[in-house]
Design a protein around this motif. Sequence first.
Motif, PDB file in Angstrom:
ATOM      1  N   ALA A   1     -10.055  11.417  24.850  1.00 16.08           N
ATOM      2  CA  ALA A   1      -9.346  11.103  23.602  1.00 16.08           C
ATOM      3  C   ALA A   1     -10.266  11.186  22.394  1.00 16.08           C
ATOM      4  CB  ALA A   1      -8.728   9.712  23.692  1.00 16.08           C
ATOM      5  N   CYS A   2     -11.500  10.744  22.558  1.00 13.49           N
ATOM      6  CA  CYS A   2     -12.419  10.669  21.424  1.00 13.49           C
ATOM      7  C   CYS A   2     -13.034  12.013  21.057  1.00 13.49           C
ATOM      8  CB  CYS A   2     -13.511   9.642  21.709  1.00 13.49           C
ATOM      9  SG  CYS A   2     -12.904   7.944  21.702  1.00 13.49           S
ATOM     10  N   ARG A   3     -12.730  13.044  21.845  1.00 13.98           N
ATOM     11  CA  ARG A   3     -13.157  14.404  21.491  1.00 13.98           C
ATOM     12  C   ARG A   3     -11.945  15.305  21.235  1.00 13.98           C
ATOM     13  NH1 ARG A   3     -18.300  16.144  25.262  1.00 13.98           N
ATOM     14  NH2 ARG A   3     -19.631  14.332  24.889  1.00 13.98           N
TER      15      ARG A   3
ATOM     16  N   PHE B   1      -9.940  14.554  15.494  1.00 15.34           N
ATOM     17  CA  PHE B   1     -11.296  14.637  14.940  1.00 15.34           C
ATOM     18  C   PHE B   1     -11.650  16.094  14.644  1.00 15.34           C
ATOM     19  CE2 PHE B   1     -11.091  11.086  17.952  1.00 15.34           C
ATOM     20  CZ  PHE B   1     -11.467  10.027  17.139  1.00 15.34           C
ATOM     21  N   ASP B   2     -12.033  16.366  13.406  1.00 15.19           N
ATOM     22  CA  ASP B   2     -12.505  17.707  13.053  1.00 15.19           C
ATOM     23  C   ASP B   2     -13.820  17.995  13.781  1.00 15.19           C
ATOM     24  OD1 ASP B   2     -10.365  18.035  11.342  1.00 15.19           O
ATOM     25  OD2 ASP B   2     -11.476  17.320   9.586  1.00 15.19           O
ATOM     26  N   ASP B   3     -13.944  19.189  14.327  1.00 15.46           N
ATOM     27  CA  ASP B   3     -15.169  19.594  15.025  1.00 15.46           C
ATOM     28  C   ASP B   3     -15.678  18.472  15.937  1.00 15.46           C
ATOM     29  OD1 ASP B   3     -15.290  22.123  13.731  1.00 15.46           O
ATOM     30  OD2 ASP B   3     -16.135  21.137  11.955  1.00 15.46           O
ATOM     31  N   PRO B   4     -14.886  18.081  16.919  1.00 12.33           N
ATOM     32  CA  PRO B   4     -15.220  16.879  17.696  1.00 12.33           C
ATOM     33  C   PRO B   4     -16.485  16.993  18.533  1.00 12.33           C
ATOM     34  CG  PRO B   4     -13.399  18.060  18.709  1.00 12.33           C
ATOM     35  CD  PRO B   4     -13.636  18.701  17.383  1.00 12.33           C
ATOM     36  N   LEU B   5     -16.920  18.214  18.834  1.00  8.08           N
ATOM     37  CA  LEU B   5     -18.127  18.366  19.652  1.00  8.08           C
ATOM     38  C   LEU B   5     -19.395  18.414  18.808  1.00  8.08           C
ATOM     39  CD1 LEU B   5     -16.903  20.843  22.411  1.00  8.08           C
ATOM     40  CD2 LEU B   5     -16.780  18.346  22.317  1.00  8.08           C
ATOM     41  N   ILE B   6     -19.239  18.265  17.499  1.00  8.18           N
ATOM     42  CA  ILE B   6     -20.381  18.152  16.593  1.00  8.18           C
ATOM     43  C   ILE B   6     -20.581  16.680  16.249  1.00  8.18           C
ATOM     44  CG2 ILE B   6     -21.240  18.670  14.271  1.00  8.18           C
ATOM     45  CD1 ILE B   6     -19.810  21.354  14.456  1.00  8.18           C
ATOM     46  N   VAL B   7     -21.791  16.194  16.406  1.00  3.73           N
ATOM     47  CA  VAL B   7     -22.113  14.812  16.066  1.00  3.73           C
ATOM     48  C   VAL B   7     -22.475  14.747  14.598  1.00  3.73           C
ATOM     49  CG1 VAL B   7     -23.702  12.899  16.465  1.00  3.73           C
ATOM     50  CG2 VAL B   7     -22.814  14.216  18.409  1.00  3.73           C
ATOM     51  N   ASP B   8     -21.679  14.009  13.836  1.00  2.00           N
ATOM     52  CA  ASP B   8     -21.837  13.921  12.384  1.00  2.00           C
ATOM     53  C   ASP B   8     -21.918  12.452  11.991  1.00  2.00           C
ATOM     54  OD1 ASP B   8     -21.748  14.026   9.645  1.00  2.00           O
ATOM     55  OD2 ASP B   8     -19.762  14.964   9.514  1.00  2.00           O
ATOM     56  N   PHE B   9     -23.114  12.007  11.611  1.00  2.00           N
ATOM     57  CA  PHE B   9     -23.308  10.602  11.258  1.00  2.00           C
ATOM     58  C   PHE B   9     -22.614  10.215   9.951  1.00  2.00           C
ATOM     59  CE2 PHE B   9     -27.564  10.226  13.792  1.00  2.00           C
ATOM     60  CZ  PHE B   9     -26.833  10.226  14.969  1.00  2.00           C
TER      61      PHE B   9
ATOM     62  N   ASN C   1     -13.202   7.646  11.344  1.00  2.00           N
ATOM     63  CA  ASN C   1     -13.658   7.758  12.726  1.00  2.00           C
ATOM     64  C   ASN C   1     -12.896   6.721  13.561  1.00  2.00           C
ATOM     65  OD1 ASN C   1     -14.982   8.119  15.129  1.00  2.00           O
ATOM     66  ND2 ASN C   1     -17.040   7.945  14.281  1.00  2.00           N
ATOM     67  N   ARG C   2     -11.680   7.053  13.893  1.00  4.09           N
ATOM     68  CA  ARG C   2     -10.806   6.113  14.602  1.00  4.09           C
ATOM     69  C   ARG C   2     -10.938   6.301  16.126  1.00  4.09           C
ATOM     70  NH1 ARG C   2      -4.851   6.302  12.365  1.00  4.09           N
ATOM     71  NH2 ARG C   2      -5.026   8.515  12.966  1.00  4.09           N
ATOM     72  N   HIS C   3     -12.146   6.115  16.604  1.00  6.01           N
ATOM     73  CA  HIS C   3     -12.376   6.315  18.036  1.00  6.01           C
ATOM     74  C   HIS C   3     -11.713   5.196  18.849  1.00  6.01           C
ATOM     75  CE1 HIS C   3     -15.337   3.079  18.279  1.00  6.01           C
ATOM     76  NE2 HIS C   3     -15.968   3.572  17.233  1.00  6.01           N
ATOM     77  N   LEU C   4     -11.580   5.458  20.137  1.00  6.79           N
ATOM     78  CA  LEU C   4     -10.969   4.495  21.053  1.00  6.79           C
ATOM     79  C   LEU C   4     -11.989   3.949  22.052  1.00  6.79           C
ATOM     80  CD1 LEU C   4      -7.574   6.298  21.834  1.00  6.79           C
ATOM     81  CD2 LEU C   4      -7.976   4.417  20.243  1.00  6.79           C
ATOM     82  N   ALA C   5     -13.249   3.922  21.654  1.00  5.05           N
ATOM     83  CA  ALA C   5     -14.287   3.452  22.569  1.00  5.05           C
ATOM     84  C   ALA C   5     -14.061   2.012  23.007  1.00  5.05           C
ATOM     85  CB  ALA C   5     -15.663   3.588  21.912  1.00  5.05           C
ATOM     86  N   PHE C   6     -13.434   1.213  22.141  1.00  2.71           N
ATOM     87  CA  PHE C   6     -13.125  -0.172  22.479  1.00  2.71           C
ATOM     88  C   PHE C   6     -11.649  -0.362  22.803  1.00  2.71           C
ATOM     89  CE2 PHE C   6     -16.903  -0.729  19.597  1.00  2.71           C
ATOM     90  CZ  PHE C   6     -17.778  -1.145  20.585  1.00  2.71           C
TER      91      PHE C   6
END
Length: 404
Positions: free
Chosen positions: A322-324, A329-337, A342-347
């Motif tokens: 989901a988080c990729r 997410f635009d360009d999800p495989l690029i790590v952009d600090f 950034n509405r990730h679902l890690a939690f």
Amino acid sequence: MPPHVPEELVHWVDHHNDEIVHIDPIGFMDELREKYRVFYSPAYEGFWAVTRWEDQREVFQRPEDFSSSPVGLPGGPGYGGVKMLPIELDPPEHKKYRALINPVFGPKRIGAMEDHIRSTANALIDDILENNGDKIEFMEAYAEQLPVRIFTEMLGLPFEEHKKFIGWVSAILHSSQIGDGLVRKREAGGEVTKYLTQLIGERAADIDSGVENDDLITILLNSEVDGEKLTHDEVLRMSFLLFIAGLDTVTAAHGLMFRFLADNPEHRAQIVSDPEFIPNAIEELLRYNSFVNDARTVTHDLEFAGVAMKKGDRVWLHSGSACRDPREFDDPLIVDFLRRPNRHLAFAAGAHRCAGSNLARLELRISFEEWHRRIPDYQVTPGTELRMHCGGVAGLESLPLTLG
């Protein structure tokens, strides 16, 4: 195969044993997500894999259709029909028990721990710099040590036994669901249950004799639901869950994040030169290497994401997929600090959103700040073959680093 599962949606995934999950337990879903919005794996008596961000978020927010019960960690108090608290309860019952732990992990109490966590982190770094030369095993020397030290203190467990605790948790979360792996899960779950039952009895005796403790088990023993004190069984079912969650997830996050930074010096340079990047960097790496895999059970026959699901079907939610998702997410495989939003679902999301997210973020922020202030240069030791695991939580088995 169940008759309601279309043949074209069947794709085998064993998230414990397939060789690919020991190489890339997060990225292996990238191609599957683009091929399937939802697919059905026959492994472990069968489950639906929901691959995309929008659909996973909807599952989290529809407990009336997708129940959190059963989880039933083998050997634990939730195995065999007795529900763990609060993870295996759905609203509104869930709220009563969740309300007991929310203040413990709230911003005020967790924020007050910052100085202690920072001093613990620096003590670990002191030991690494003084006693390990230029080569360390990061998971053992730091990633296990910091979060496990902090959480054993919170639960009132002796840190000296942490290796045993980590072994139990690893068996429960990372072993296969079949054969010898399932035996290991049940044995470890039984050991955790036995250990916590004894500890709860000791803390209850302390309360009766007037001894004051401020650990989580004591807090739970003094808590009430609907005007009644929690029973020892209810405290066991809550503390078992906290034990499992607290001793693995933040360790996994450290390993995955530091592996990325070791392999990507240009990203590491951003946070070394400007620590203001660190909060954003943590959120982005939580997204890129989202490592917790949830499950739900369908409560009644329904149609979801274009497929017919039947009551009792299991649904697997691989957060890394989901988080990729490029639909969110635009360009999800690029790590952009600098990624915003950034509405990730890690939690996760919804009623069961991770209660420990404030503690996890604080520990990660302190680790990023203190480690990179003192050890700005490091790399994965050349020639290392990294092995990983998936299951309930994805992570590294080891991370050998060369410093400097």
